[in-house]
Design a protein around this motif. Structure first.
Motif, PDB file in Angstrom:
ATOM      1  N   GLU A   1     171.120  52.680 -48.441  1.00 17.90           N
ATOM      2  CA  GLU A   1     170.218  51.567 -48.782  1.00 17.90           C
ATOM      3  C   GLU A   1     168.887  52.160 -49.275  1.00 17.90           C
ATOM      4  OE1 GLU A   1     169.786  48.255 -49.260  1.00 17.90           O
ATOM      5  OE2 GLU A   1     167.662  48.747 -49.466  1.00 17.90           O
TER       6      GLU A   1
ATOM      7  N   SER B   1     169.613  39.193 -49.461  1.00 18.08           N
ATOM      8  CA  SER B   1     170.308  38.830 -48.217  1.00 18.08           C
ATOM      9  C   SER B   1     169.353  38.629 -47.045  1.00 18.08           C
ATOM     10  CB  SER B   1     171.336  39.914 -47.858  1.00 18.08           C
ATOM     11  OG  SER B   1     172.261  40.059 -48.903  1.00 18.08           O
TER      12      SER B   1
ATOM     13  N   GLY C   1     167.517  31.251 -48.504  1.00 21.59           N
ATOM     14  CA  GLY C   1     167.302  29.966 -47.843  1.00 21.59           C
ATOM     15  C   GLY C   1     168.065  29.803 -46.540  1.00 21.59           C
TER      16      GLY C   1
ATOM     17  N   PHE D   1     171.254  28.931 -46.194  1.00 20.90           N
ATOM     18  CA  PHE D   1     172.367  27.960 -46.245  1.00 20.90           C
ATOM     19  C   PHE D   1     173.675  28.741 -46.279  1.00 20.90           C
ATOM     20  CE2 PHE D   1     170.575  23.849 -48.233  1.00 20.90           C
ATOM     21  CZ  PHE D   1     169.274  24.137 -47.858  1.00 20.90           C
TER      22      PHE D   1
ATOM     23  N   VAL E   1     170.107  55.572 -54.193  1.00 18.83           N
ATOM     24  CA  VAL E   1     171.040  56.361 -54.992  1.00 18.83           C
ATOM     25  C   VAL E   1     170.431  56.511 -56.385  1.00 18.83           C
ATOM     26  CG1 VAL E   1     173.330  56.350 -56.057  1.00 18.83           C
ATOM     27  CG2 VAL E   1     173.029  55.651 -53.667  1.00 18.83           C
TER      28      VAL E   1
ATOM     29  N   GLY F   1     174.528  35.431 -57.500  1.00 20.07           N
ATOM     30  CA  GLY F   1     173.589  34.373 -57.879  1.00 20.07           C
ATOM     31  C   GLY F   1     172.895  33.770 -56.675  1.00 20.07           C
TER      32      GLY F   1
ATOM     33  N   GLY G   1     175.242  32.946 -52.246  1.00 21.68           N
ATOM     34  CA  GLY G   1     175.855  34.240 -51.986  1.00 21.68           C
ATOM     35  C   GLY G   1     176.262  34.540 -50.553  1.00 21.68           C
ATOM     36  N   MET G   2     175.844  33.697 -49.594  1.00 20.76           N
ATOM     37  CA  MET G   2     176.127  34.080 -48.208  1.00 20.76           C
ATOM     38  C   MET G   2     177.634  34.130 -47.934  1.00 20.76           C
ATOM     39  SD  MET G   2     173.361  34.844 -46.547  1.00 20.76           S
ATOM     40  CE  MET G   2     173.318  35.854 -47.977  1.00 20.76           C
TER      41      MET G   2
HETATM   42  C1  LIG Z   1     165.083  33.347 -52.376  1.00 22.77           C
HETATM   43  C2  LIG Z   1     166.582  33.247 -52.356  1.00 22.77           C
HETATM   44  C3  LIG Z   1     167.188  32.153 -51.754  1.00 22.77           C
HETATM   45  C4  LIG Z   1     168.600  32.091 -51.673  1.00 22.77           C
HETATM   46  N1  LIG Z   1     169.164  31.107 -50.903  1.00 22.77           N
HETATM   47  C5  LIG Z   1     170.502  31.170 -50.636  1.00 22.77           C
HETATM   48  C6  LIG Z   1     171.078  30.300 -49.687  1.00 22.77           C
HETATM   49  O1  LIG Z   1     170.400  29.504 -49.042  1.00 22.77           O
HETATM   50  N2  LIG Z   1     172.418  30.375 -49.487  1.00 22.77           N
HETATM   51  C7  LIG Z   1     173.212  31.255 -50.175  1.00 22.77           C
HETATM   52  O2  LIG Z   1     174.428  31.238 -49.991  1.00 22.77           O
HETATM   53  N3  LIG Z   1     172.663  32.145 -51.039  1.00 22.77           N
HETATM   54  C8  LIG Z   1     171.336  32.141 -51.269  1.00 22.77           C
HETATM   55  N4  LIG Z   1     170.770  33.052 -52.105  1.00 22.77           N
HETATM   56  C9  LIG Z   1     171.647  34.066 -52.731  1.00 22.77           C
HETATM   57  C10 LIG Z   1     172.024  35.194 -51.766  1.00 22.77           C
HETATM   58  O3  LIG Z   1     170.922  35.572 -50.998  1.00 22.77           O
HETATM   59  C11 LIG Z   1     172.541  36.402 -52.573  1.00 22.77           C
HETATM   60  O4  LIG Z   1     173.546  35.983 -53.463  1.00 22.77           O
HETATM   61  C12 LIG Z   1     173.108  37.483 -51.687  1.00 22.77           C
HETATM   62  O5  LIG Z   1     172.235  37.785 -50.641  1.00 22.77           O
HETATM   63  C13 LIG Z   1     173.382  38.736 -52.520  1.00 22.77           C
HETATM   64  O6  LIG Z   1     173.693  39.796 -51.643  1.00 22.77           O
HETATM   65  P1  LIG Z   1     173.843  41.272 -52.197  1.00 22.77           P
HETATM   66  O7  LIG Z   1     174.247  42.119 -51.057  1.00 22.77           O
HETATM   67  O8  LIG Z   1     174.683  41.243 -53.420  1.00 22.77           O
HETATM   68  O9  LIG Z   1     172.395  41.680 -52.732  1.00 22.77           O
HETATM   69  P2  LIG Z   1     171.057  42.033 -51.937  1.00 22.77           P
HETATM   70  O10 LIG Z   1     170.961  41.315 -50.689  1.00 22.77           O
HETATM   71  O11 LIG Z   1     169.960  41.901 -52.926  1.00 22.77           O
HETATM   72  O12 LIG Z   1     171.263  43.560 -51.537  1.00 22.77           O
HETATM   73  C14 LIG Z   1     171.259  44.596 -52.466  1.00 22.77           C
HETATM   74  C15 LIG Z   1     170.694  45.829 -51.767  1.00 22.77           C
HETATM   75  O13 LIG Z   1     170.967  46.972 -52.557  1.00 22.77           O
HETATM   76  C16 LIG Z   1     169.871  47.850 -52.453  1.00 22.77           C
HETATM   77  N5  LIG Z   1     169.898  48.738 -53.609  1.00 22.77           N
HETATM   78  C17 LIG Z   1     169.689  48.439 -54.914  1.00 22.77           C
HETATM   79  N6  LIG Z   1     169.792  49.555 -55.670  1.00 22.77           N
HETATM   80  C18 LIG Z   1     170.089  50.583 -54.819  1.00 22.77           C
HETATM   81  C19 LIG Z   1     170.287  51.987 -55.003  1.00 22.77           C
HETATM   82  N7  LIG Z   1     170.197  52.563 -56.217  1.00 22.77           N
HETATM   83  N8  LIG Z   1     170.557  52.751 -53.918  1.00 22.77           N
HETATM   84  C20 LIG Z   1     170.665  52.173 -52.674  1.00 22.77           C
HETATM   85  N9  LIG Z   1     170.455  50.856 -52.459  1.00 22.77           N
HETATM   86  C21 LIG Z   1     170.174  50.071 -53.516  1.00 22.77           C
HETATM   87  C22 LIG Z   1     168.658  46.915 -52.429  1.00 22.77           C
HETATM   88  O14 LIG Z   1     167.534  47.552 -51.866  1.00 22.77           O
HETATM   89  C23 LIG Z   1     169.176  45.749 -51.597  1.00 22.77           C
HETATM   90  O15 LIG Z   1     168.868  45.898 -50.224  1.00 22.77           O
HETATM   91  C24 LIG Z   1     169.397  33.127 -52.263  1.00 22.77           C
HETATM   92  C25 LIG Z   1     168.765  34.186 -52.919  1.00 22.77           C
HETATM   93  C26 LIG Z   1     167.384  34.270 -52.965  1.00 22.77           C
HETATM   94  C27 LIG Z   1     166.741  35.436 -53.640  1.00 22.77           C
END
Ligand SMILES: Cc1cc2nc3c(=O)[nH]c(=O)nc-3n(C[C@H](O)[C@H](O)[C@H](O)COP(=O)(O)OP(=O)(O)OC[C@H]3O[C@@H](n4cnc5c(N)ncnc54)[C@H](O)[C@@H]3O)c2cc1C
Length: 437
Positions: A54, A63, A67, A69, A204, A368, A371-372
């Motif tokens: 990370e 994540s 919100g 949800f 990374v 998008g 995402g949860m």
């Molecule tokens: C404000 C907001 C409100 C939302 N509300 C909701 C909701 O209510 N319900 C719902 O279902 N979804 C919601 N979503 C969407 C949901 O949060 C995301 O779709 C989901 O969390 C994506 O998860 P992820 O693991 O793909 O990405 P992330 O949680 O963004 O995790 C990616 C991680 O990768 C790390 N990373 C990036 N590049 C590198 C690298 N080169 N080396 C190592 N680590 C790296 C980052 O630091 C980060 O910690 C919301 C999103 C936002 C921004």
């Protein structure tokens, strides 16, 4: 202004950065819910030689900022999912997300994860005076996806949500809301207890092919891995172009009011029927909808807007406060104590991209704003595929790593957002709210 979530969590002692040369069967890049669900899914299948890298801290990205949800479905709405895949495969993919909602509930119990989970359902409130729109959605969910979203007449909704803004709604019972950062930290802790190694502050910087496997480089270390899973969400840059070119980082914003005490029920509350829990989360039928929910300490957590711009907390607080008052003018004097933004990763087709490229790199991106549950789906599918249980379902092949066209794609996305918001504003002007209570 710190996010409400960061302000109300006690992080365990930091996971040490990767140092020196190590090896693992599986390297997961990204400590968000996509990466950590994959790691935990692998551990649950007996594959514990897994390392998560990370860049910042676990839950630093969307994540740990969202919100909160948790419900079925994807960012691509169900009508479009059906149009793209046809009835059988659309239902198959939708059901994966409702299964994921159940799996998340089970994990909260099993590990156990104290994350303020509130199993109170979600209300989709109709912003427009167009009952047919809501009825069409209800039928679609029932007939094509096998779920009952219960109609809530306008008068009943208005006694629970004290605003004249809405024209009835639909209640989705199989949904909950929670403190997402506590949940993500809980998933990380469960994975670590099962033997997964986690390294924070380990961005990374390069991915190199090496024989049948890969070498994953960080500033102070390198990891030899047989499998690599790219799960960097909207935050990944300059590591693996094939994935990064396929998503656009799009911002959305959240704020939390001060604790409202008994004033919370001036806006949300007063159970009039046993059918709907007063603690249900709420979103509306516009393209850029408001989404909000009462917190256990009587704050309102309020989110909304989508933009290609990540904004400063004071600007976010101002914009969202305006949105809050449009719905609940009676809260004109409440203080906003937290405001923050986060980046989502969007593919052009708005579906998650889950699978493996021809060069052997796995990916889980493009979740998008919904995402949860889908990140949990991705974790299960990739863990099962890597563990040799079963391949990722074919249906996901329809949503590949199509180019998102970088800056040009962002400009196009902003134009689309503006057009959709203008369309919604015009529809609202034709039929204004019944009364602004
Ligand atoms: C404000 C907001 C409100 C939302 N509300 C909701 C909701 O209510 N319900 C719902 O279902 N979804 C919601 N979503 C969407 C949901 O949060 C995301 O779709 C989901 O969390 C994506 O998860 P992820 O693991 O793909 O990405 P992330 O949680 O963004 O995790 C990616 C991680 O990768 C790390 N990373 C990036 N590049 C590198 C690298 N080169 N080396 C190592 N680590 C790296 C980052 O630091 C980060 O910690 C919301 C999103 C936002 C921004």
């Amino acid at each position: 202004m710190q996010s409400f979530y960061e302000a109300t969590v006690t992080r365990p002692s930091a996971y040490a950065p990767l140092d020196g040369r190590r090896s693992a069967k599986v390297c997961v890049v990204g400590g968000g819910l996509a990466g950590l669900s994959t790691a935990l899914g692998l551990a649950e299948r007996g594959v514990t030689d897994v390392t998560v890298l990370e860049a910042r801290q676990v839950g630093f990205g969307a994540s740990g900022r969202n919100g909160g949800f948790v419900f079925g479905g994807y960012s691509l709405d169900c009508a479009d999912l059906l149009k793209t895949l046809g009835p059988v495969r659309a239902r198959e993919l939708y059901t994966l997300t409702t299964d994921a909602v159940d799996l998340m509930r089970q994990r909260i119990q099993r590990y156990p994860i104290d994350c303020d989970a509130t199993d109170a359902g979600v209300i989709l409130a109709n912003w427009f005076d167009e009952p047919a729109r809501l009825e069409a959605q209800r039928r679609l969910m029932r007939d094509s996806f096998g779920v009952d979203w219960e109609p809530v007449p306008a008068s009943q909704l208005a006694s629970q949500l004290k605003t004249g803004r809405y024209f009835g709604g639909l209640f989705e019972r199989n949904a909950f809301h929670f403190h997402p950062l506590k949940y993500v930290l809980g998933v990380a802790a469960a994975a670590a207890r099962a033997g997964v190694r986690i390294h924070e502050q380990s961005p990374v910087v390069r991915l190199q092919r090496d024989g049948a496997g890969f070498v994953v480089h960080t500033p102070h270390g390198a990891l030899d891995a047989q499998h690599v899973v790219m799960a960097g969400g909207g935050y990944a840059r300059k590591v693996y172009a094939k994935v990064e070119r396929a998503v656009l980082p799009i911002a959305t914003y959240v704020m939390a009011t001060e604790p409202l005490g008994t004033r919370l029920s001036d806006a949300i509350g007063t159970r009039l029927s046993d059918a709907i829990d007063t603690r249900a989360a709420v979103y509306d039928t516009r393209f850029a909808f408001d989404y909000y929910r009462p917190l256990p300490d009587t704050r309102i957590l309020w989110g909304g807007r989508i933009s290609v711009r990540d904004r400063a907390p004071d600007v976010i607080a101002r914009l969202l406060r305006r949105d809050l008052l449009k719905v609940y003018p009676q809260l004109h004097d409440v203080r906003i104590e937290h405001a923050w933004g986060g980046l989502m990763s969007y593919a052009r087709h708005k579906m998650p991209q889950i699978g493996r490229s021809v060069d052997g790199v796995w990916h889980a991106v493009g979740f998008g704003g919904h995402g949860m549950a889908p990140t949990t789906v991705a974790g299960e599918l990739l863990a099962a595929a890597i563990a040799g249980e079963r391949p990722v379902p074919d249906a996901f092949a329809a949503f590949g790593l199509t180019p998102a066209f970088g800056a040009f794609g962002l400009a196009a996305a902003q134009l689309t957002y503006t057009a959709m918001q203008t369309r919604d504003a015009l529809a609202e002007r034709r039929r204004p709210p019944r009364s602004a209570s």
